[in-house]
Enzyme design. Structure first.
Site, mmCIF file in Angstrom:
data_model
loop_
_atom_site.group_PDB
_atom_site.id
_atom_site.type_symbol
_atom_site.label_atom_id
_atom_site.label_comp_id
_atom_site.label_asym_id
_atom_site.label_seq_id
_atom_site.Cartn_x
_atom_site.Cartn_y
_atom_site.Cartn_z
ATOM 1 N N LYS A 150 28.353 45.188 36.536
ATOM 2 C CA LYS A 150 27.966 44.849 37.911
ATOM 3 C C LYS A 150 26.851 45.824 38.287
ATOM 4 C CE LYS A 150 30.187 43.648 42.270
ATOM 5 N NZ LYS A 150 29.519 42.368 42.505
HETATM 6 C C1 LIG Z 1 28.013 37.641 39.833
HETATM 7 C C2 LIG Z 1 29.435 37.735 40.279
HETATM 8 N N1 LIG Z 1 30.356 36.968 39.685
HETATM 9 C C3 LIG Z 1 31.650 37.011 40.044
HETATM 10 C C4 LIG Z 1 32.087 37.853 41.043
HETATM 11 C C5 LIG Z 1 33.537 37.893 41.425
HETATM 12 O O1 LIG Z 1 34.103 39.110 41.026
HETATM 13 P P1 LIG Z 1 35.301 39.786 41.825
HETATM 14 O O2 LIG Z 1 36.375 38.759 41.914
HETATM 15 O O3 LIG Z 1 35.692 40.939 40.967
HETATM 16 O O4 LIG Z 1 34.793 40.174 43.155
HETATM 17 C C6 LIG Z 1 31.162 38.671 41.691
HETATM 18 C C7 LIG Z 1 31.573 39.614 42.738
HETATM 19 O O5 LIG Z 1 31.810 40.766 42.442
HETATM 20 C C8 LIG Z 1 29.809 38.616 41.297
HETATM 21 O O6 LIG Z 1 28.888 39.379 41.901
#
Ligand SMILES: Cc1ncc(COP(=O)(O)O)c(C=O)c1O
Length: 326
Positions: A150
């Site tokens: 991330k």
């Molecule tokens: C690109 C992306 N995909 C998926 C997610 C979903 O991840 P999470 O459930 O850990 O927030 C996020 C958010 O963090 C994201 O930025």
């Protein structure tokens, strides 16, 4: 900010911060909920901070604070702000110092910000479902970047997709991976229901390993549904009986239309899982209480700062909703 509690207006960085120029940062999106049984509590706090640590490692950023210290500082920050529920944004980035792409001597700055932030795709979206569109840009590929991290710079890809679909009048973008298979939303993972089975793209589809995704898979299986992780073809989006997105900022959001193909109002499986997930977030599900990290009662009754998603960028000096990531 770097070990100090700093007022909102004074939480500033130098214009030559490396991360500002090259996107060399990693972050998380976390939420704290006011729960029935535990008071204010952070949902899956350690899992998020663990992902932050791994994202940092993948981009050669040495976190100057142990995860446990970031966790305690975050809880103290929430207490001091007097929040019972809020969004939490930890960010570690290469700061001001050496310039150029290879800048190992530039410091790593770490901040955690908290603010009240409502449902990212709106309460109506959560209730009635949203309209999504497949974006023309593809999700970043593992050939060039690290979909599992991330990382700040990677979100230019998400911003391109989100902007394209918002300009076309849709609520959210769905990105395909480099092979043309379904990947995820611009800030959410995606699930479709096909022949009564719950299907979601797997790790070979360049997804972010979402913590909400993982929670929802467990909830669905505990409820007796079959969940399959496999490649999802684009046409399966249109043929799905139901579809929904999951993410920390958006939570669980039904999709009612994709590319002008009507899926209809939220279906039963989506509703059942959404309701159980909401119970888990708010401490109403005994079996998922271990996912909550209690914050303790507020130590200050400070009025909440304005929600950057609901006021103009000029008023708070922050980007408006949709550019903060999720
Ligand atoms: C690109 C992306 N995909 C998926 C997610 C979903 O991840 P999470 O459930 O850990 O927030 C996020 C958010 O963090 C994201 O930025």
């Amino acid at each position: 900010m770097n070990g100090e509690f700093v007022p909102w207006d004074e939480a500033n960085v130098h214009v030559l911060s490396h991360g500002l120029h090259y996107g060399s940062g990693v972050f998380e999106g976390i939420r704290c909920y006011d729960t029935d049984s535990r008071g204010p509590a952070v949902f899956r706090h350690l899992e998020h901070l663990d992902r932050l640590r791994k994202s940092a490692e993948l981009y050669y950023l040495d976190l100057p604070f142990p995860v446990e210290e970031i966790r305690e500082a975050t809880k103290e920050l929430i207490r001091r702000n007097g929040f019972r529920s809020c969004y939490i944004r930890p960010l570690a980035f290469r700061g001001a110092g050496e310039m150029g792409l290879y800048a190992p001597s530039a410091p790593i700055d770490v901040i955690v910000a908290v603010w009240p932030w409502g449902a990212y795709l709106g309460d109506e979206g959560k209730r009635e479902g949203i309209r999504a569109k497949v974006a023309s840009v593809r999700r970043i590929s593992p050939d060039s970047l690290i979909p599992h991290a991330k990382a700040s710079g990677q979100y230019l890809n998400s911003i391109l997709a989100k902007t394209e679909t918002a300009n076309a009048g849709y609520d959210e973008a769905i990105l395909l991976d480099q092979r043309g298979m379904v990947c995820e939303g611009s800030g959410e993972n995606i699930f479709v229901i096909r022949d009564g089975q719950i299907v979601t793209p797997g790790h070979n589809s360049s997804i972010l390993d979402g913590i909400t995704r993982k929670s929802v898979i467990q909830i669905a299986r505990d409820l007796g549904y079959t969940v399959v992780e496999r490649d999802v073809a684009r046409a399966e989006l249109y043929l799905a009986e139901e579809a929904f997105l999951t993410g920390t900022a958006a939570e669980l959001v039904p999709i009612r239309e994709i590319d002008h193909q009507e899926l209809g109002p939220p279906g039963e499986i989506t509703r059942v899982i959404q309701s159980k997930f909401e119970d888990a977030l708010h401490g109403r599900a005994e079996e998922y209480l271990e996912w909550l990290d209690p914050v303790g009662e507020p130590t200050a009754a400070t009025p909440p700062e304005p929600d950057p998603g609901e006021v103009s960028a000029e008023e708070v000096g922050e980007p408006a909703s949709g550019t903060l990531g999720s």
